[in-house]
Motif scaffolding. Structure first.
Motif, PDB file in Angstrom:
ATOM      1  N   VAL A  35       0.869  -1.176   0.000  1.00  0.00           N
ATOM      2  CA  VAL A  35       0.000   0.000   0.000  1.00  0.00           C
ATOM      3  C   VAL A  35       0.905   1.224   0.000  1.00  0.00           C
ATOM      4  CG1 VAL A  35      -1.752   1.279   1.292  1.00  0.00           C
ATOM      5  CG2 VAL A  35      -1.831  -1.219   1.224  1.00  0.00           C
ATOM      6  N   PHE A  46       1.250   8.497   7.156  1.00  0.00           N
ATOM      7  CA  PHE A  46       1.084   7.172   6.555  1.00  0.00           C
ATOM      8  C   PHE A  46       1.544   6.075   7.510  1.00  0.00           C
ATOM      9  CE2 PHE A  46       2.949   3.658   4.088  1.00  0.00           C
ATOM     10  CZ  PHE A  46       1.809   3.214   3.424  1.00  0.00           C
ATOM     11  N   GLU A  49      -1.054   5.609  10.188  1.00  0.00           N
ATOM     12  CA  GLU A  49      -2.217   4.901   9.646  1.00  0.00           C
ATOM     13  C   GLU A  49      -1.906   3.419   9.453  1.00  0.00           C
ATOM     14  OE1 GLU A  49      -4.124   8.688   7.204  1.00  0.00           O
ATOM     15  OE2 GLU A  49      -3.039   7.125   6.098  1.00  0.00           O
ATOM     16  N   ASP A  50      -0.691   3.117   9.010  1.00  0.00           N
ATOM     17  CA  ASP A  50      -0.274   1.719   8.843  1.00  0.00           C
ATOM     18  C   ASP A  50      -0.341   0.979  10.175  1.00  0.00           C
ATOM     19  OD1 ASP A  50       1.209  -0.521   7.358  1.00  0.00           O
ATOM     20  OD2 ASP A  50       2.621  -0.044   8.988  1.00  0.00           O
ATOM     21  N   CYS A  53      -3.976   0.398  11.102  1.00  0.00           N
ATOM     22  CA  CYS A  53      -4.607  -0.595  10.233  1.00  0.00           C
ATOM     23  C   CYS A  53      -4.086  -2.009  10.504  1.00  0.00           C
ATOM     24  CB  CYS A  53      -4.430  -0.224   8.765  1.00  0.00           C
ATOM     25  SG  CYS A  53      -5.430   1.219   8.302  1.00  0.00           S
ATOM     26  N   TYR A 129      -6.739  -5.169   6.257  1.00  0.00           N
ATOM     27  CA  TYR A 129      -5.703  -4.140   6.184  1.00  0.00           C
ATOM     28  C   TYR A 129      -5.939  -3.237   4.969  1.00  0.00           C
ATOM     29  CZ  TYR A 129      -1.096  -2.025   5.627  1.00  0.00           C
ATOM     30  OH  TYR A 129      -0.058  -1.132   5.465  1.00  0.00           O
ATOM     31  N   GLU A 130      -6.208  -3.836   3.818  1.00  0.00           N
ATOM     32  CA  GLU A 130      -6.459  -3.054   2.611  1.00  0.00           C
ATOM     33  C   GLU A 130      -7.676  -2.148   2.784  1.00  0.00           C
ATOM     34  OE1 GLU A 130      -4.939  -5.700  -1.149  1.00  0.00           O
ATOM     35  OE2 GLU A 130      -6.784  -6.308  -0.151  1.00  0.00           O
ATOM     36  N   MET A 133      -6.675   0.807   5.073  1.00  0.00           N
ATOM     37  CA  MET A 133      -5.771   1.758   4.413  1.00  0.00           C
ATOM     38  C   MET A 133      -6.481   2.505   3.285  1.00  0.00           C
ATOM     39  SD  MET A 133      -2.915   1.824   6.043  1.00  0.00           S
ATOM     40  CE  MET A 133      -1.552   2.393   5.033  1.00  0.00           C
ATOM     41  N   LYS A 136      -8.593   5.242   4.597  1.00  0.00           N
ATOM     42  CA  LYS A 136      -7.802   6.399   5.036  1.00  0.00           C
ATOM     43  C   LYS A 136      -7.229   7.169   3.853  1.00  0.00           C
ATOM     44  CE  LYS A 136      -6.838   4.698   9.615  1.00  0.00           C
ATOM     45  NZ  LYS A 136      -7.673   5.693  10.262  1.00  0.00           N
ATOM     46  N   ASN A 138      -5.340   5.984   1.227  1.00  0.00           N
ATOM     47  CA  ASN A 138      -4.078   5.536   0.653  1.00  0.00           C
ATOM     48  C   ASN A 138      -4.298   4.768  -0.642  1.00  0.00           C
ATOM     49  OD1 ASN A 138      -2.162   6.459   2.760  1.00  0.00           O
ATOM     50  ND2 ASN A 138      -3.463   5.176   4.032  1.00  0.00           N
TER      51      ASN A 138
END
Length: 155
Positions: A35, A46, A49-50, A53, A129-130, A133, A136, A138
């Motif tokens: 991502v 980022f 956020e990672d 997530c 996870y996808e 993200m 958010k 990404n």
């Protein structure tokens, strides 16, 4: 070495093998998807956020207890069936050998099922996870980048 000791050794070795296999299924430790941050998003945001997530994905898939239980239950069923088959084929001495062989076979079957369960856990983790993200803002491979269009001003 007499037959009783040999059977006992085989049974012990089988138990050790099944115990080692029981540790094979585990909760995913991270995503297996790439991502990228949204255009213009600072890398520090980022990374935060990672982290969020990854935590969300881990909570959404739960634990690997079911996959590990599969190994143990298959080994137990294999042991019982092997003992019965061994007793029918070879009497009392055959029961121990049959139990050892049944436990080993049951452990292998359980490990294969656990591997399938581990793949399923990883796939569900990756999807969660996808989704997080993407929500958010990404860039997730396979999905068009989202663009935010503000609502029109009131009249």
């Amino acid at each position: 070495m007499d037959k009783a000791r040999l059977t006992s050794s085989r049974l012990t070795l089988s138990c050790v093998a099944v115990a080692l296999l029981a540790g094979c299924a585990s909760v995913p430790t991270g995503p297996r998807v790439a991502v990228m941050p949204a255009v213009g998003k600072p890398f520090e945001i980022f990374v935060d956020e990672d982290r969020v997530c990854r935590q969300w994905a881990a909570q959404s898939v739960g634990s690997s207890d079911a996959a590990n239980q599969e190994i143990i239950s298959s080994a137990a069923v294999g042991t019982a069936l092997g003992a019965v088959a061994g007793a029918i084929a070879g009497g009392h001495n055959g029961a121990g050998s049959g139990a050892a062989v049944g436990m080993a076979a049951g452990g292998v079957i359980g490990a294969e099922r656990s591997s399938t369960g581990g793949y399923d856990l990883q796939r569900r983790y990756d999807i969660a996870y996808e989704q997080c993200m993407y929500a958010k803002g990404n860039q997730v491979p396979g999905y068009a980048p989202r663009s935010y269009t503000p609502p029109p001003p009131p009249r």
